[in-house]
Scaffold this motif. Structure first.
Motif, PDB file in Angstrom:
ATOM      1  N   THR A 253      13.719  11.971  -6.929  1.00  0.00           N
ATOM      2  CA  THR A 253      12.433  12.652  -7.036  1.00  0.00           C
ATOM      3  C   THR A 253      12.467  13.808  -8.032  1.00  0.00           C
ATOM      4  O   THR A 253      11.450  14.127  -8.630  1.00  0.00           O
ATOM      5  CB  THR A 253      11.977  13.174  -5.659  1.00  0.00           C
ATOM      6  OG1 THR A 253      13.036  13.954  -5.100  1.00  0.00           O
ATOM      7  CG2 THR A 253      11.639  12.032  -4.742  1.00  0.00           C
TER       8      THR A 253
ATOM      9  N   GLY B 265       0.785  -1.227   0.000  1.00  0.00           N
ATOM     10  CA  GLY B 265       0.000   0.000   0.000  1.00  0.00           C
ATOM     11  C   GLY B 265       0.817   1.278   0.000  1.00  0.00           C
ATOM     12  O   GLY B 265       0.267   2.374   0.067  1.00  0.00           O
ATOM     13  N   SER B 266       2.124   1.138  -0.093  1.00  0.00           N
ATOM     14  CA  SER B 266       2.995   2.308  -0.015  1.00  0.00           C
ATOM     15  C   SER B 266       3.446   2.752  -1.401  1.00  0.00           C
ATOM     16  O   SER B 266       3.099   2.143  -2.409  1.00  0.00           O
ATOM     17  CB  SER B 266       4.228   1.967   0.818  1.00  0.00           C
ATOM     18  OG  SER B 266       5.080   1.096   0.076  1.00  0.00           O
ATOM     19  N   ALA B 267       4.250   3.802  -1.415  1.00  0.00           N
ATOM     20  CA  ALA B 267       4.849   4.275  -2.669  1.00  0.00           C
ATOM     21  C   ALA B 267       6.197   3.607  -2.923  1.00  0.00           C
ATOM     22  O   ALA B 267       6.924   3.996  -3.845  1.00  0.00           O
ATOM     23  CB  ALA B 267       5.019   5.791  -2.627  1.00  0.00           C
TER      24      ALA B 267
ATOM     25  N   THR C 255      -2.217   6.685  -3.406  1.00  0.00           N
ATOM     26  CA  THR C 255      -0.773   6.717  -3.106  1.00  0.00           C
ATOM     27  C   THR C 255       0.044   6.346  -4.342  1.00  0.00           C
ATOM     28  O   THR C 255       1.040   6.995  -4.677  1.00  0.00           O
ATOM     29  CB  THR C 255      -0.451   5.723  -1.963  1.00  0.00           C
ATOM     30  OG1 THR C 255      -1.192   6.107  -0.805  1.00  0.00           O
ATOM     31  CG2 THR C 255       1.037   5.711  -1.646  1.00  0.00           C
ATOM     32  N   VAL C 256      -0.400   5.300  -5.020  1.00  0.00           N
ATOM     33  CA  VAL C 256       0.313   4.824  -6.208  1.00  0.00           C
ATOM     34  C   VAL C 256       0.272   5.871  -7.323  1.00  0.00           C
ATOM     35  O   VAL C 256       1.304   6.198  -7.925  1.00  0.00           O
ATOM     36  CB  VAL C 256      -0.295   3.489  -6.697  1.00  0.00           C
ATOM     37  CG1 VAL C 256       0.213   3.123  -8.085  1.00  0.00           C
ATOM     38  CG2 VAL C 256       0.016   2.373  -5.704  1.00  0.00           C
TER      39      VAL C 256
ATOM     40  N   GLN D 220       2.554   8.847  -6.627  1.00  0.00           N
ATOM     41  CA  GLN D 220       3.978   8.573  -6.831  1.00  0.00           C
ATOM     42  C   GLN D 220       4.307   8.521  -8.324  1.00  0.00           C
ATOM     43  O   GLN D 220       5.315   9.072  -8.776  1.00  0.00           O
ATOM     44  CB  GLN D 220       4.351   7.239  -6.146  1.00  0.00           C
ATOM     45  CG  GLN D 220       5.837   6.885  -6.200  1.00  0.00           C
ATOM     46  CD  GLN D 220       6.671   7.714  -5.240  1.00  0.00           C
ATOM     47  OE1 GLN D 220       6.172   8.659  -4.611  1.00  0.00           O
ATOM     48  NE2 GLN D 220       7.953   7.402  -5.110  1.00  0.00           N
ATOM     49  N   ILE D 221       3.440   7.867  -9.088  1.00  0.00           N
ATOM     50  CA  ILE D 221       3.686   7.786 -10.528  1.00  0.00           C
ATOM     51  C   ILE D 221       3.613   9.180 -11.154  1.00  0.00           C
ATOM     52  O   ILE D 221       4.447   9.558 -11.981  1.00  0.00           O
ATOM     53  CB  ILE D 221       2.672   6.829 -11.208  1.00  0.00           C
ATOM     54  CG1 ILE D 221       2.853   5.402 -10.679  1.00  0.00           C
ATOM     55  CG2 ILE D 221       2.842   6.855 -12.720  1.00  0.00           C
ATOM     56  CD1 ILE D 221       1.879   4.385 -11.274  1.00  0.00           C
TER      57      ILE D 221
ATOM     58  N   PHE E 142       6.980   0.888  -4.288  1.00  0.00           N
ATOM     59  CA  PHE E 142       7.157   0.139  -5.545  1.00  0.00           C
ATOM     60  C   PHE E 142       8.136   0.844  -6.467  1.00  0.00           C
ATOM     61  O   PHE E 142       8.798   0.205  -7.297  1.00  0.00           O
ATOM     62  CB  PHE E 142       5.810  -0.051  -6.250  1.00  0.00           C
ATOM     63  CG  PHE E 142       5.174   1.233  -6.704  1.00  0.00           C
ATOM     64  CD1 PHE E 142       4.394   1.977  -5.845  1.00  0.00           C
ATOM     65  CD2 PHE E 142       5.381   1.696  -7.985  1.00  0.00           C
ATOM     66  CE1 PHE E 142       3.833   3.181  -6.252  1.00  0.00           C
ATOM     67  CE2 PHE E 142       4.812   2.889  -8.414  1.00  0.00           C
ATOM     68  CZ  PHE E 142       4.042   3.640  -7.536  1.00  0.00           C
ATOM     69  N   ALA E 143       8.200   2.153  -6.373  1.00  0.00           N
ATOM     70  CA  ALA E 143       9.215   2.945  -7.083  1.00  0.00           C
ATOM     71  C   ALA E 143       9.595   4.061  -6.118  1.00  0.00           C
ATOM     72  O   ALA E 143       9.369   5.238  -6.372  1.00  0.00           O
ATOM     73  CB  ALA E 143       8.677   3.487  -8.400  1.00  0.00           C
TER      74      ALA E 143
ATOM     75  N   LYS F 119       4.252  12.012  -9.875  1.00  0.00           N
ATOM     76  CA  LYS F 119       5.481  12.752  -9.540  1.00  0.00           C
ATOM     77  C   LYS F 119       6.597  12.405 -10.526  1.00  0.00           C
ATOM     78  O   LYS F 119       7.318  13.276 -11.010  1.00  0.00           O
ATOM     79  CB  LYS F 119       5.890  12.387  -8.099  1.00  0.00           C
ATOM     80  CG  LYS F 119       7.102  13.113  -7.580  1.00  0.00           C
ATOM     81  CD  LYS F 119       7.256  12.897  -6.078  1.00  0.00           C
ATOM     82  CE  LYS F 119       7.810  11.513  -5.747  1.00  0.00           C
ATOM     83  NZ  LYS F 119       7.953  11.313  -4.278  1.00  0.00           N
TER      84      LYS F 119
END
Lengths: 247, 276
Positions: A214, A202-204, B95-96, B99-100, A206-207, B102
């Motif tokens: 960033t 459930g977090s970020a 959340t996913v 992040q993508i 994965f990447a 960004k």
């Protein structure tokens, strides 16, 4: 970013060898790197030798495309061996999802490993002296029955593999080999992502920001010497070989 | 640089002849209307000279980067609109996507800076239509409902990410010997990390089996997966390397991602680009 690649926290490997490798790695920066080696320190810490393979008793990965292919083959051997051990004795109470992912990773890495052996052998016209031998491995006190240790190690291996291919692409001159590396690295990146999510659902991650900068959105890329130093730090590979002709 | 001219640079005789696979890609999707069929016809094919782009600009690395920028514009706007749409459930999906988003924004900025640094004018951002002429309603703008819109948001994200992976891979050879090769590989890997997560968010494997687009993917996205069934790598049929499971058709296709030509990548992106 570097930290997670270099260190495998749960693992404590024979201290003398690891320290030796660190010192050895420092000593030969620029000339190449002894990845794993016996406690015989001939030549370590000395000035770079103009001979491309100063120690003929120890396999050198070679230069150019052959060097990169052998380098990739070394990393794939490590991954394949690790996942073989994982699937031969899954940690207790493993979820169906984790078993599926780890089994697939085992399939893929074994396929990659055997592909490289075949491809390199063909590339050198069957001169097996130029093909990296089958390596041996020792995982020290890594506990394959411990979920956290297995997944963390898998994560480090996948992250490192991606950074290794990313950094090695520019060393390849044949477009066909570059394409092959591209076909494999994205699968390694898919693996890295999946393992990262298993570790932190459930977090970020994965990447995650620890791996993808960033401001530019670029994943890690490392030179062979950096990757092999990190791999050497783990102590996982016990068969000595050098990368004297790769940056 | 004009995006239409740029995209025209990727067209060729095959497209002019109306490659069947491309028409099928749109024609077989039941929910696609005639409007979408029209939008699927490559830009200006009937009227524009096909080599415009090649005459306008220089080397292969530049066209590779311009194609990459076009795809990044598409992804960046898609995720921005997705996050603004209110369709995404909070928690993991949001959340996913954040992040993508960004990363895609960073890729756009990085490629623009890289092209400008090389003295090249970056392609302009096209006008996108993520309904593909009315076939989809991923942001629930037309009232398809949150559930359907969310399913389409996920399906489109998967298609865009898997396309991105294949497109960057297809351009690597054009960047050989260029300083942009390593950053392009670094972006390529990030797209693959995204693809894996979006696929897993859809309860698929993170990797592509055979040429399967996966459960719930519209047939229109099949072009993204055609060719992934290849098992011959560097002249070696990898299914012949052994008899056990690692060398099955499934594992052998999953273990290698395939490249997409510039033409094919443009054909997919064109579905979502409005011709001025």
């Amino acid at each position: 970013m570097r930290k997670s690649i270099v260190k495998v926290e749960p693992v404590k490997k024979a201290t003398n060898r690891r320290q030796f490798l660190k010192l050895g790695g420092m000593g030969v920066v620029g000339a190449g790197l002894l990845v794993a080696c016996s406690n015989d320190d001939n030549g370590m810490g000395m000035m770079p030798d103009p001979d491309p393979n100063p120690n003929p008793d120890i396999f050198d990965l070679g230069q150019g495309d052959l060097g990169v292919l052998n380098y990739a083959y070394a990393l794939e051997q490590l991954e394949a061996d690790f996942y073989t051990k994982v699937v031969n004795s899954f940690y207790g109470n493993i979820s169906d999802e984790e078993m599926q992912v780890l089994t697939d990773l085992y399939y893929h890495e074994v396929n990659h490993r055997d592909f490289f052996k075949t491809a390199i052998t063909a590339a050198v016209d069957g001169n097996t002296d130029l093909v990296l031998p089958t390596l041996e491995f020792d995982y020290g006190d890594l506990d394959f029955n411990n979920r956290e240790q297995v997944l963390t190690t898998a994560s480090v291996l996948e992250d490192t593999g991606v950074a290794a291919y990313n950094g090695a692409g520019r060393l390849i001159s044949d477009p066909g080999y570059l394409l092959l590396a591209g076909k494999i690295v994205s699968v390694e990146a898919r693996h890295a992502s999946a393992i990262r999510t298993l570790l932190n659902p459930g977090s970020a991650d994965f990447a995650g920001d620890d791996y993808v900068t960033t401001d530019t959105g670029l994943a890690a890329a490392l030179n062979p010497s950096e990757v092999l130093a990190a791999v050497g730090d783990t102590g996982f590979i016990t068969t000595p070989f050098t990368a004297n002709n790769l940056p | 640089m004009d995006i239409i001219k740029f995209l025209d640079g990727f067209t060729n005789e095959t497209l002019l002849e109306g490659k069947p696979s491309r028409r099928d890609m749109f024609g077989t999707l039941g929910s696609l209307g005639k409007k979408a069929m029209l939008s699927a016809i490559p830009f200006g094919l009937a009227t524009m000279p096909i080599k415009t782009f090649a005459q306008d600009s220089g080397s292969d690395p530049v066209s590779a980067l311009q194609l990459a920028l076009t795809l990044e514009y598409l992804e960046d706007e898609f995720y921005d609109l997705a996050l603004q749409s209110g369709v995404l459930p909070s928690g993991r999906p949001e959340t996913v996507y954040m992040q993508i988003s960004k990363h895609e924004q960073a890729h756009v900025d990085f490629l623009i800076a890289g092209l400008e640094g090389a003295g090249v004018t970056p392609v302009e951002k096209p006008t996108f239509d993520f309904t593909a002429g009315g076939a989809f309603d991923p942001f629930n703008d037309n009232g398809v409902g949150q559930e359907t819109a969310y399913a389409q948001l996920l399906a489109l994200a998967q298609a865009f990410e898997d396309t991105g992976v294949r497109a960057y891979k297809g351009q690597a050879g054009n960047l050989l010997g260029s300083d942009f090769l390593t950053p392009a590989l670094q972006i390529h890997a990030v797209e693959a990390m995204h693809a894996s997560e979006v696929r897993r968010l859809r309860d698929l494997k993170g990797w592509i089996t055979n040429n399967e687009r996966g459960a719930g993917m519209p047939e229109a996205t099949q072009a993204v997966y055609n060719g992934e069934e290849n098992v011959v790598q560097g002249g070696v049929d990898v299914t012949t390397l052994g008899n056990d499971a690692p060398f099955s058709m499934e594992a052998s296709t999953e273990a290698y991602d395939e490249a997409l030509s510039g033409d094919d990548a443009v054909a997919i992106a064109s579905l979502f680009i409005v011709s001025e």
